[in-house]
Design a protein around this motif. Structure first.
Motif, PDB file in Angstrom:
ATOM      1  N   GLN A  40      40.335  59.506 122.047  1.00 36.20           N
ATOM      2  CA  GLN A  40      41.030  59.453 123.336  1.00 36.20           C
ATOM      3  C   GLN A  40      40.852  58.112 124.042  1.00 36.20           C
ATOM      4  OE1 GLN A  40      39.858  62.771 125.777  1.00 36.20           O
ATOM      5  NE2 GLN A  40      40.464  64.297 124.255  1.00 36.20           N
ATOM      6  N   GLN A  92      51.106  54.078 124.867  1.00 36.88           N
ATOM      7  CA  GLN A  92      49.754  53.952 124.307  1.00 36.88           C
ATOM      8  C   GLN A  92      49.289  52.516 124.417  1.00 36.88           C
ATOM      9  OE1 GLN A  92      49.411  55.393 120.323  1.00 36.88           O
ATOM     10  NE2 GLN A  92      47.280  55.949 120.590  1.00 36.88           N
ATOM     11  N   ASP A 108      44.068  56.213 125.009  1.00 36.97           N
ATOM     12  CA  ASP A 108      44.729  56.728 126.216  1.00 36.97           C
ATOM     13  C   ASP A 108      44.036  56.215 127.474  1.00 36.97           C
ATOM     14  OD1 ASP A 108      46.501  58.199 124.638  1.00 36.97           O
ATOM     15  OD2 ASP A 108      45.130  59.905 124.531  1.00 36.97           O
TER      16      ASP A 108
END
Length: 231
Positions: free
Chosen positions: A209, A1, A212
């Motif tokens: 998100q 991450q 990511d």
């Protein structure tokens, strides 16, 4: 991450400040969490060199910072609000956790100007003693982490949050507009509000998100390489 994702700072410290400062009587005015370090750097570069006559202590950033805070508070008071504010600071050394994972994290950043360093403590004194605004920092963590912790705790207590920062990493905390309570990110210098839809339009992914996406693409501002062939 993505290495610069905001991560929870020690929850005990954040909880204590939220309970004692943020949640006293429960008006609908949002909690304002300021990325104080960004404010101080902005004030430093906006003001001419100013020094205290008695000992030569540089004070330009302190004056500029206080002017920004005063404007922020007075505008809300004039609108009938009762602003609840918290200042989040980086501690010297930043995120030890991220540097253990990636020693080159933020290695491309220049050091702080020497005449700015002593002004950080003066700003904290001005915030707490003159304005009555709590200043929160956590050893081994960055201001982003403190902001993420406070925002999460505030949501748990049904408090809306406006984060005053231009840091794109904090966009990960933004919630949908119809969420009650909600978190929004407001750039105090560009006067732009980053809502859930704004983040989705800008990055092509929703806030949850974004970490990511940045992990894949990399982040040159933090000296984080992307995945080969992608970032």
């Amino acid at each position: 991450q993505h290495s610069s994702n905001p991560s929870p700072a020690p929850s005990q410290t954040a909880s204590e400040h939220v309970n004692e400062v943020v949640l006293q009587d429960q008006p609908r005015d949002p909690l304002l969490i300021l990325d104080a370090s960004a404010y101080i750097f902005r004030a430093y570069h906006a003001m001419p060199p100013i020094h205290r006559y008695s000992d030569g202590m540089p004070t330009g950033a302190v004056l500029g910072f206080c002017q920004m805070i005063l404007k922020l508070v007075l505008e809300r008071l004039n609108n009938g609000e009762r602003p609840r504010m918290v200042l989040a600071f980086d501690l010297e050394g930043g995120s030890t956790k991220r540097k253990k994972l990636f020693p080159e994290y933020k290695a491309n950043r220049p050091p702080k100007p020497l005449d700015l360093i002593p002004q950080f403590e003066l700003v904290k004194r001005a915030a707490t003693e003159a304005f009555g605004i709590p200043c929160i920092e956590a050893q081994g963590y960055e201001a982003d982490d403190v902001i993420a912790t406070l925002s999460t705790k505030a949501l748990e207590e049904n408090v809306n949050v406006n984060i005053l920062s231009g840091d794109k990493d904090l966009m990960q905390l933004v919630t949908p507009m119809d969420n009650v309570p909600s978190i929004h990110l407001v750039d105090p210098f560009k006067l732009q509000r980053a809502t859930h839809d704004v983040v989705l339009s800008k990055w092509g992914v929703p806030p949850n998100q974004l970490g990511d996406l940045l992990a894949l693409a990399g982040d040159s501002s933090d000296n984080i390489p992307g995945v080969p062939g992608i970032g």
